[in-house]
Design an enzyme around this catalytic site. Structure first.
Site, PDB file in Angstrom:
ATOM      1  N   LYS A 117      21.485  18.539-121.177  1.00  0.00           N
ATOM      2  CA  LYS A 117      21.072  18.465-122.586  1.00  0.00           C
ATOM      3  C   LYS A 117      20.854  19.849-123.173  1.00  0.00           C
ATOM      4  O   LYS A 117      21.371  20.153-124.246  1.00  0.00           O
ATOM      5  CB  LYS A 117      19.763  17.656-122.690  1.00  0.00           C
ATOM      6  CG  LYS A 117      19.977  16.211-123.032  1.00  0.00           C
ATOM      7  CD  LYS A 117      19.892  15.973-124.525  1.00  0.00           C
ATOM      8  CE  LYS A 117      20.862  14.963-125.063  1.00  0.00           C
ATOM      9  NZ  LYS A 117      20.737  13.615-124.629  1.00  0.00           N
ATOM     10  N   LYS A 215      33.554  11.682-120.252  1.00  0.00           N
ATOM     11  CA  LYS A 215      32.982  10.353-120.468  1.00  0.00           C
ATOM     12  C   LYS A 215      33.025  10.004-121.955  1.00  0.00           C
ATOM     13  O   LYS A 215      32.790  10.879-122.787  1.00  0.00           O
ATOM     14  CB  LYS A 215      31.516  10.413-120.008  1.00  0.00           C
ATOM     15  CG  LYS A 215      31.007   9.150-119.394  1.00  0.00           C
ATOM     16  CD  LYS A 215      29.611   9.348-118.883  1.00  0.00           C
ATOM     17  CE  LYS A 215      28.614   8.822-119.879  1.00  0.00           C
ATOM     18  NZ  LYS A 215      27.245   8.735-119.407  1.00  0.00           N
ATOM     19  N   LYS A 218      28.941   9.355-127.630  1.00  0.00           N
ATOM     20  CA  LYS A 218      28.716   9.474-129.073  1.00  0.00           C
ATOM     21  C   LYS A 218      28.874  10.921-129.541  1.00  0.00           C
ATOM     22  O   LYS A 218      29.189  11.177-130.683  1.00  0.00           O
ATOM     23  CB  LYS A 218      27.283   9.035-129.412  1.00  0.00           C
ATOM     24  CG  LYS A 218      27.082   7.555-129.383  1.00  0.00           C
ATOM     25  CD  LYS A 218      25.589   7.237-129.500  1.00  0.00           C
ATOM     26  CE  LYS A 218      25.289   5.937-128.812  1.00  0.00           C
ATOM     27  NZ  LYS A 218      23.865   5.686-128.622  1.00  0.00           N
TER      28      LYS A 218
HETATM   29  P1  AMP Z   1      23.308   6.448-124.265  1.00  0.00           P
HETATM   30  O1  AMP Z   1      23.397   5.987-125.660  1.00  0.00           O
HETATM   31  O2  AMP Z   1      24.232   7.572-123.923  1.00  0.00           O
HETATM   32  O3  AMP Z   1      21.881   6.663-123.837  1.00  0.00           O
HETATM   33  O4  AMP Z   1      23.824   5.242-123.361  1.00  0.00           O
HETATM   34  C1  AMP Z   1      23.253   3.974-123.354  1.00  0.00           C
HETATM   35  C2  AMP Z   1      23.754   3.248-122.127  1.00  0.00           C
HETATM   36  O5  AMP Z   1      25.184   3.206-122.106  1.00  0.00           O
HETATM   37  C3  AMP Z   1      23.330   3.895-120.797  1.00  0.00           C
HETATM   38  O6  AMP Z   1      23.014   2.876-119.875  1.00  0.00           O
HETATM   39  C4  AMP Z   1      24.555   4.648-120.346  1.00  0.00           C
HETATM   40  O7  AMP Z   1      24.627   4.799-118.959  1.00  0.00           O
HETATM   41  C5  AMP Z   1      25.671   3.756-120.885  1.00  0.00           C
HETATM   42  N1  AMP Z   1      26.875   4.547-121.189  1.00  0.00           N
HETATM   43  C6  AMP Z   1      26.987   5.503-122.140  1.00  0.00           C
HETATM   44  N2  AMP Z   1      28.241   6.023-122.162  1.00  0.00           N
HETATM   45  C7  AMP Z   1      28.936   5.387-121.190  1.00  0.00           C
HETATM   46  C8  AMP Z   1      30.284   5.470-120.702  1.00  0.00           C
HETATM   47  N3  AMP Z   1      31.169   6.292-121.235  1.00  0.00           N
HETATM   48  N4  AMP Z   1      30.642   4.655-119.666  1.00  0.00           N
HETATM   49  C9  AMP Z   1      29.748   3.776-119.127  1.00  0.00           C
HETATM   50  N5  AMP Z   1      28.474   3.650-119.540  1.00  0.00           N
HETATM   51  C10 AMP Z   1      28.060   4.441-120.550  1.00  0.00           C
END
Ligand code: AMP
Length: 352
Positions: A117, A215, A218
């Site tokens: 981060k 990956k 957002k």
């Molecule tokens: P975040 O908004 O990045 O905190 O993600 C919310 C959830 O989505 C968390 O459980 C992450 O592990 C999952 N997540 C986010 N991006 C991905 C991705 N590209 N592939 C799989 N899981 C994801």
């Protein structure tokens, strides 16, 4: 809901539109776990965690309500799960403080997610050249919420007695810390916390459509496929999605990372195995495969988008359901923090 079922806790940050990585890596599993009837589920909008990104008040409040609508539209159901807003649970803040007194800051500064981060603004070559002194300088000027993040996460889980936490690989280190904190507290004051265990989604990583080495995230919106993308946008995004050299539709993560990612996405949304999909597209080219994938994803999210539109028209009801969920969560959390306070001596025993 009976009290005997193991407790499951997980949250998602209201930081913008959800993409298929969030869905396949988290929400799809949340709904399956909820509907299995095996758990007492707590799913929350992690708005306090989202504050660490310093969002504008307007964006944050809009994102909170949008995320609740998404929760409901994918199938999370307030009759089956406690669905709540993290910031409404005051006891969490109290527990976070108590748990923070058990953790040396060095442990928090070593967390991989924290380093990622604070260094995310730097280019890879700049990161490589970074000296220890330069790193320390960046760390001391970062916002303190990022440092405390794993302690709040531990409080989120421990306050509800979470035994299982559906999470992505990126959160495993934080969960390990939550286990360590629970153990430390239990050893010192008496066994009150359950040591939580992770539940990893079968699809761990959905990769970006414009760069299969990254990956889907957002923070890289060009490579994202959002759940509420319009059909024409979904078609255009798959048409533009990066492919590999050659023309065969074959799963090979080393030599064909882009097609492998698309195959995995196809498999998740169709329920077919990779081998079945390879056979189905044996004599087809990349663009025919991508067209079929676009249609599959469009029809998969049709019910979601219909429900989302309905909930958007019933905002008052959505807010009421969120408040009702937060009230339920508050009762459980308040009871736990009282037990904690008694154990650690914050509530004096009158007969002593
Ligand atoms: P975040 O908004 O990045 O905190 O993600 C919310 C959830 O989505 C968390 O459980 C992450 O592990 C999952 N997540 C986010 N991006 C991905 C991705 N590209 N592939 C799989 N899981 C994801």
């Amino acid at each position: 809901m009976t009290n005997k079922k193991p407790v499951l806790v997980s949250g998602i940050q209201p930081t913008g539109r959800l993409h298929i990585g969030n869905y396949l890596g988290a929400l799809k599993q949340f709904v399956e776990l909820q509907n299995s009837g095996k758990y007492q589920c707590y799913f929350f909008v992690a708005d306090l965690h989202a504050l660490t990104e310093n969002p504008s008040p307007k964006d944050l409040s809009q994102n909170i309500i949008n995320l609740v609508i998404d929760f409901f539209a994918v199938g999370l159901d307030p009759k089956k799960s406690v669905i709540f807003q993290q910031s409404q649970i005051q006891s969490l803040q109290e527990l976070k403080w108590v748990l923070g007194t058990l953790v040396p800051p060095g442990e928090l500064l070593r967390m991989t997610a924290f380093k990622e981060k604070v260094l995310q603004a730097l280019k890879p070559e700049e990161r490589e050249k970074l000296t220890k002194e330069e790193f320390d300088k960046i760390v001391v000027s970062t916002n303190y919420g990022l440092v405390e993040y794993p302690i709040l996460m531990a409080a989120d889980i421990l306050i509800f007695g979470g035994q299982f936490v559906p999470i992505g690989h990126d959160q495993l280190q934080h969960l390990e810390l939550a286990r360590t904190i629970a153990r430390k507290f239990n050893n010192r004051f008496g066994k009150i916390f359950v040591e939580p265990r992770p539940l990893l989604a079968p699809t761990s990583r959905v990769m970006s459509l414009d760069d299969p080495t990254k990956k889907m995230s957002k923070s890289l919106p060009n490579g994202c496929l959002f759940l509420d993308d319009k059909p024409e946008d979904i078609r255009a995004k798959f048409r533009k999605a990066v492919t590999d050299s050659g023309s065969e539709i074959k799963f090979d993560e080393v030599n064909k990372p882009a097609i492998s990612n698309l195959l995995m996405i196809y498999s998740e949304f169709s329920g077919l195995t990779i081998a079945q999909i390879e056979a189905k597209f044996k004599n087809k080219n990349y663009s025919q495969f991508k067209e079929a994938l676009a249609e599959l994803v469009i029809s998969y999210f049709e019910p979601f988008n219909k429900k989302k539109k309905l909930f958007q028209k019933k905002i008052v009801q959505v807010k009421k359901q969120l408040t009702a969920g937060s009230n339920k969560a508050h009762i459980v959390a308040y009871k736990k923090i009282q037990e904690v306070k008694k154990l650690i001596g914050l509530i004096p025993h009158l007969n002593n």
